[in-house]
Design a protein around this motif. Sequence first.
Motif, PDB file in Angstrom:
ATOM      1  N   TRP A   5       0.864  -1.180   0.000  1.00  0.00           N
ATOM      2  CA  TRP A   5       0.000   0.000   0.000  1.00  0.00           C
ATOM      3  C   TRP A   5       0.899   1.228   0.000  1.00  0.00           C
ATOM      4  N   ASP A   8      -1.463   8.017  -0.845  1.00  0.00           N
ATOM      5  CA  ASP A   8      -2.124   8.909  -1.805  1.00  0.00           C
ATOM      6  C   ASP A   8      -1.917  10.319  -1.243  1.00  0.00           C
ATOM      7  N   ASP A 125     -12.218   3.415  -5.699  1.00  0.00           N
ATOM      8  CA  ASP A 125     -12.573   4.746  -6.189  1.00  0.00           C
ATOM      9  C   ASP A 125     -13.085   4.675  -7.634  1.00  0.00           C
ATOM     10  N   GLN A 129      -9.139   2.120  -8.322  1.00  0.00           N
ATOM     11  CA  GLN A 129      -8.095   1.938  -7.325  1.00  0.00           C
ATOM     12  C   GLN A 129      -8.706   1.570  -5.980  1.00  0.00           C
ATOM     13  N   THR A 130      -8.120   0.577  -5.316  1.00  0.00           N
ATOM     14  CA  THR A 130      -8.559   0.202  -3.975  1.00  0.00           C
ATOM     15  C   THR A 130      -7.819   1.079  -2.980  1.00  0.00           C
ATOM     16  N   LYS A 131      -8.599   1.774  -2.137  1.00  0.00           N
ATOM     17  CA  LYS A 131      -8.020   2.710  -1.180  1.00  0.00           C
ATOM     18  C   LYS A 131      -8.469   2.381   0.237  1.00  0.00           C
ATOM     19  N   GLN A 171      -4.552   8.299   3.438  1.00  0.00           N
ATOM     20  CA  GLN A 171      -5.235   7.466   2.458  1.00  0.00           C
ATOM     21  C   GLN A 171      -4.157   6.677   1.704  1.00  0.00           C
ATOM     22  N   VAL A 173      -3.167   3.603  -1.213  1.00  0.00           N
ATOM     23  CA  VAL A 173      -3.610   2.993  -2.459  1.00  0.00           C
ATOM     24  C   VAL A 173      -2.973   1.605  -2.564  1.00  0.00           C
ATOM     25  N   LYS A 174      -3.813   0.612  -2.748  1.00  0.00           N
ATOM     26  CA  LYS A 174      -3.327  -0.761  -2.928  1.00  0.00           C
ATOM     27  C   LYS A 174      -2.614  -0.863  -4.268  1.00  0.00           C
ATOM     28  N   GLN A 175      -1.421  -1.428  -4.236  1.00  0.00           N
ATOM     29  CA  GLN A 175      -0.624  -1.563  -5.452  1.00  0.00           C
ATOM     30  C   GLN A 175      -0.943  -2.885  -6.148  1.00  0.00           C
TER      31      GLN A 175
END
Length: 176
Positions: A5, A8, A125, A129-131, A171, A173-175
């Motif tokens: 992760w 952001d 989002d 993107q998974t946040k 916040q 962001v999943k990579q």
Amino acid sequence: MAITWKLDPTHSEIQFKVRHLMITTVTGYFKKFDVDVETVSDDFTSASRVQFTADVDSIDTNNTQRDTHLKSPDFFNAEEHGQITFAGRKYEGSGDEAQLHGDLTIRGITKPVTINVEFGGIVVDPYGQTKAGFTISGKISRKEFGLTWSAVTEAGQVVVSDDIKILGEIQLVKQG
């Protein structure tokens, strides 16, 4: 397999609050910082690595003279100690409330600290993107980290308190 992760930065902030003359609170921010987290799953209690860094030169209290003083050897000594770091060791809690235990380093001095974490949840989002979102809070003694500058007014009032409140909105962001 580890999940990474990344911060952001456009939806995150780190601030600190300190009492001034013991009658008001001054707020400051670090404009440049980073957070990296590795987990085993989307459950952050499985975090195997939590790493935070802040660039001392990015400090902003909305007063250039004060910011220059904070960067000086009286406080952070940015020339010799350009970064503040936090290495998380253990994330514990359930549901929305947790604590993150780790080692905070300021001015080359490392101390264990515990940060309160409010988990805001995980969403996808509009861009796919998974946040994950977190609100963090904690309190440290600045003097324990070598930030010992002090002054007293003629009336005996302390100019800067020892206790520093740390607040953040993070916040991640999943990579892929």
